[in-house]
Write a protein that holds these residues in place. Structure first.
Motif, mmCIF file in Angstrom:
data_model
loop_
_atom_site.group_PDB
_atom_site.id
_atom_site.type_symbol
_atom_site.label_atom_id
_atom_site.label_comp_id
_atom_site.label_asym_id
_atom_site.label_seq_id
_atom_site.Cartn_x
_atom_site.Cartn_y
_atom_site.Cartn_z
ATOM 1 N N UNK A 85 0.850 -1.125 0.128
ATOM 2 C CA UNK A 85 -0.001 -0.146 0.008
ATOM 3 C C UNK A 85 0.852 1.255 0.166
ATOM 4 N N UNK A 86 2.219 1.367 0.061
ATOM 5 C CA UNK A 86 2.913 2.361 0.085
ATOM 6 C C UNK A 86 3.196 2.773 -1.439
ATOM 7 N N UNK A 87 2.942 1.758 -2.431
ATOM 8 C CA UNK A 87 3.260 1.848 -3.720
ATOM 9 C C UNK A 87 2.555 3.374 -4.162
ATOM 10 N N UNK A 88 3.404 4.263 -4.729
ATOM 11 C CA UNK A 88 3.007 5.650 -5.038
ATOM 12 C C UNK A 88 3.894 6.499 -5.704
ATOM 13 N N UNK A 89 3.687 7.556 -6.227
ATOM 14 C CA UNK A 89 4.671 8.501 -6.713
ATOM 15 C C UNK A 89 5.065 9.378 -5.394
ATOM 16 N N UNK A 90 6.220 9.415 -5.121
ATOM 17 C CA UNK A 90 6.667 10.278 -3.997
ATOM 18 C C UNK A 90 7.351 11.589 -4.699
ATOM 19 N N UNK A 91 7.023 12.857 -4.479
ATOM 20 C CA UNK A 91 7.458 13.971 -4.966
ATOM 21 C C UNK A 91 8.293 14.738 -3.940
ATOM 22 N N UNK A 92 9.175 15.473 -3.948
ATOM 23 C CA UNK A 92 9.836 16.088 -3.368
ATOM 24 C C UNK A 92 9.655 17.659 -3.903
ATOM 25 N N UNK A 93 9.602 18.427 -3.151
ATOM 26 C CA UNK A 93 9.550 19.940 -3.696
ATOM 27 C C UNK A 93 10.350 20.837 -2.786
ATOM 28 N N UNK A 94 10.774 22.075 -3.215
ATOM 29 C CA UNK A 94 11.422 23.155 -2.368
ATOM 30 C C UNK A 94 10.875 24.374 -2.809
ATOM 31 N N UNK A 95 11.194 25.404 -1.928
ATOM 32 C CA UNK A 95 10.613 26.674 -2.111
ATOM 33 C C UNK A 95 11.774 27.625 -1.543
ATOM 34 N N UNK A 96 11.756 28.782 -1.825
ATOM 35 C CA UNK A 96 12.604 29.854 -1.260
ATOM 36 C C UNK A 96 12.313 30.161 0.201
ATOM 37 N N UNK A 97 10.702 29.942 0.504
ATOM 38 C CA UNK A 97 10.341 30.388 1.757
ATOM 39 C C UNK A 97 9.259 29.354 2.226
ATOM 40 N N UNK A 98 8.347 29.810 2.964
ATOM 41 C CA UNK A 98 7.238 29.182 3.320
ATOM 42 C C UNK A 98 5.937 30.176 2.906
ATOM 43 N N UNK A 99 4.752 29.204 2.889
ATOM 44 C CA UNK A 99 3.473 29.863 2.542
ATOM 45 C C UNK A 99 3.398 30.601 1.313
ATOM 46 N N UNK A 100 4.208 31.823 1.212
ATOM 47 C CA UNK A 100 3.655 32.454 -0.303
ATOM 48 C C UNK A 100 4.391 32.195 -1.158
ATOM 49 N N UNK A 101 5.460 31.195 -1.069
ATOM 50 C CA UNK A 101 6.436 30.863 -2.056
ATOM 51 C C UNK A 101 5.965 29.921 -2.949
ATOM 52 N N UNK A 102 5.701 29.865 -4.462
ATOM 53 C CA UNK A 102 5.510 28.356 -5.167
ATOM 54 C C UNK A 102 6.500 27.428 -4.893
ATOM 55 N N UNK A 103 6.036 26.070 -5.091
ATOM 56 C CA UNK A 103 6.780 25.224 -4.964
ATOM 57 C C UNK A 103 7.543 24.605 -6.318
ATOM 58 N N UNK A 104 8.701 24.205 -6.249
ATOM 59 C CA UNK A 104 9.321 23.694 -7.265
ATOM 60 C C UNK A 104 9.383 22.076 -7.219
ATOM 61 N N UNK A 105 8.867 21.422 -7.896
ATOM 62 C CA UNK A 105 8.839 19.825 -7.894
ATOM 63 C C UNK A 105 9.767 19.137 -8.444
ATOM 64 N N UNK A 106 10.267 18.183 -7.926
ATOM 65 C CA UNK A 106 11.018 17.376 -8.635
ATOM 66 C C UNK A 106 10.329 16.300 -9.512
ATOM 67 N N UNK A 107 11.141 15.673 -10.401
ATOM 68 C CA UNK A 107 10.325 14.542 -11.295
ATOM 69 C C UNK A 107 9.585 13.594 -10.426
ATOM 70 N N UNK A 108 9.905 13.038 -9.085
ATOM 71 C CA UNK A 108 9.269 12.153 -8.575
ATOM 72 C C UNK A 108 10.114 10.612 -8.543
ATOM 73 N N UNK A 109 9.719 9.884 -7.538
ATOM 74 C CA UNK A 109 10.120 8.679 -7.596
ATOM 75 C C UNK A 109 8.645 7.676 -7.553
ATOM 76 N N UNK A 110 8.902 6.826 -8.399
ATOM 77 C CA UNK A 110 7.544 6.069 -8.550
ATOM 78 C C UNK A 110 8.122 4.575 -7.711
ATOM 79 N N UNK A 111 7.469 4.544 -6.776
ATOM 80 C CA UNK A 111 7.729 3.310 -5.958
ATOM 81 C C UNK A 111 6.592 2.335 -6.023
ATOM 82 N N UNK A 112 7.067 0.923 -6.336
ATOM 83 C CA UNK A 112 6.234 -0.123 -6.429
ATOM 84 C C UNK A 112 6.886 -1.260 -5.481
ATOM 85 N N UNK A 113 5.876 -1.437 -4.633
ATOM 86 C CA UNK A 113 6.045 -2.661 -3.769
ATOM 87 C C UNK A 113 5.264 -3.897 -3.816
ATOM 88 N N UNK A 114 6.048 -5.057 -4.198
ATOM 89 C CA UNK A 114 5.025 -6.103 -4.712
ATOM 90 C C UNK A 114 5.092 -6.972 -3.415
#
Lengths: 114, 114
Positions: A85-114
């Motif tokens: 049930x942990x299978x998902x796409x996990x995204x990391x994002x960063x921003x210059x600040x918090x709250x009013x700063x847009x997020x910049x996302x990475x391409x994600x990690x697609x995790x499949x647990x069998x």
């Protein structure tokens, strides 16, 4: 600027194994976020850091999940032991600040647990 | 707690049709609002944002959104869609509370037919 870098892009593992996802935020960004995306639940915030300090981890689903940010340029999200049930796409994002700063996302990690 | 509702889960349009995607949020105070787009196989990218000022916000690729405070809405519009607009669209809100991270809606999958 290389953007937010995540590794690996894809991870397939068996139930019970440890999984470590990695993220390098954009240089100079002081906030880092881990999101999980599934068809059923959409985009969920797992945890976020400000200046390397975890601020809100209320979205971390269970004790099997842990995240660290040992320095400003690196973060990990670890799942131990992993479950299907942990299978998902996990995204990391960063921003210059918090709250009013847009997020910049990475391409994600697609995790499949069998 | 802040939450975001996107009422349309899947929208199918023909090229040149007009688009409006609904977004409602639940928080009575000051908010920052965002629309992100996720093209197939890619990460989320910022389309537009609202912080303050003119409630009609223009973003990239001809998209715009209107903030209507009385309706707690931030609907996304485009007068004439193209096949290349096929993607998933996410509305997100950050309320001026202690939790300084974006909350995303469940997303709307847009399919534009040539």
């Amino acid at each position: 600027d290389a953007g937010v870098i995540q590794s690996p892009r894809h991870e397939v593992t068996e139930m019970g194994q440890e999984v470590t996802l990695r993220c390098k935020p954009i240089s100079g960004h002081n906030s880092l976020f881990w999101y999980r995306q599934t068809m059923m639940r959409g985009l969920e915030l797992l945890i976020y850091f400000n200046n390397n300090v975890p601020i809100d981890d209320s979205g971390m689903p269970e004790d099997r999940f842990s995240a660290k940010m040992p320095n400003a340029s690196f973060s990990t999200l670890k799942i131990q032991p992993s479950e299907p049930r942990d299978s998902a796409v996990y995204f990391c994002a960063s921003s210059p600040g918090t709250g009013d700063s847009p997020l910049h996302f990475g391409n994600g990690t697609r995790l499949t647990v069998t | 707690a802040q939450s975001v509702s996107q009422h349309n889960h899947h929208v199918i349009l023909s090229e040149a049709a007009s688009l409006e995607l609904g977004c409602n949020y639940s928080y009575g105070g000051t908010v920052n609002l965002f629309w992100y787009v996720q093209y197939p196989g890619q990460h989320l990218q910022l389309l537009l944002k609202y912080f303050s000022g003119d409630p009609l916000v223009k973003g990239i690729k001809g998209f715009e959104a209107e903030f209507i405070k009385s309706k707690f809405s931030f609907n996304l519009r485009k007068p004439s869609v193209q096949w290349s607009d096929t993607a998933e669209y996410f509305c997100a809100v950050n309320a001026y509370t202690g939790r300084r991270a974006l909350t995303f809606g469940s997303g709307t999958r847009l399919q534009v037919q040539p």
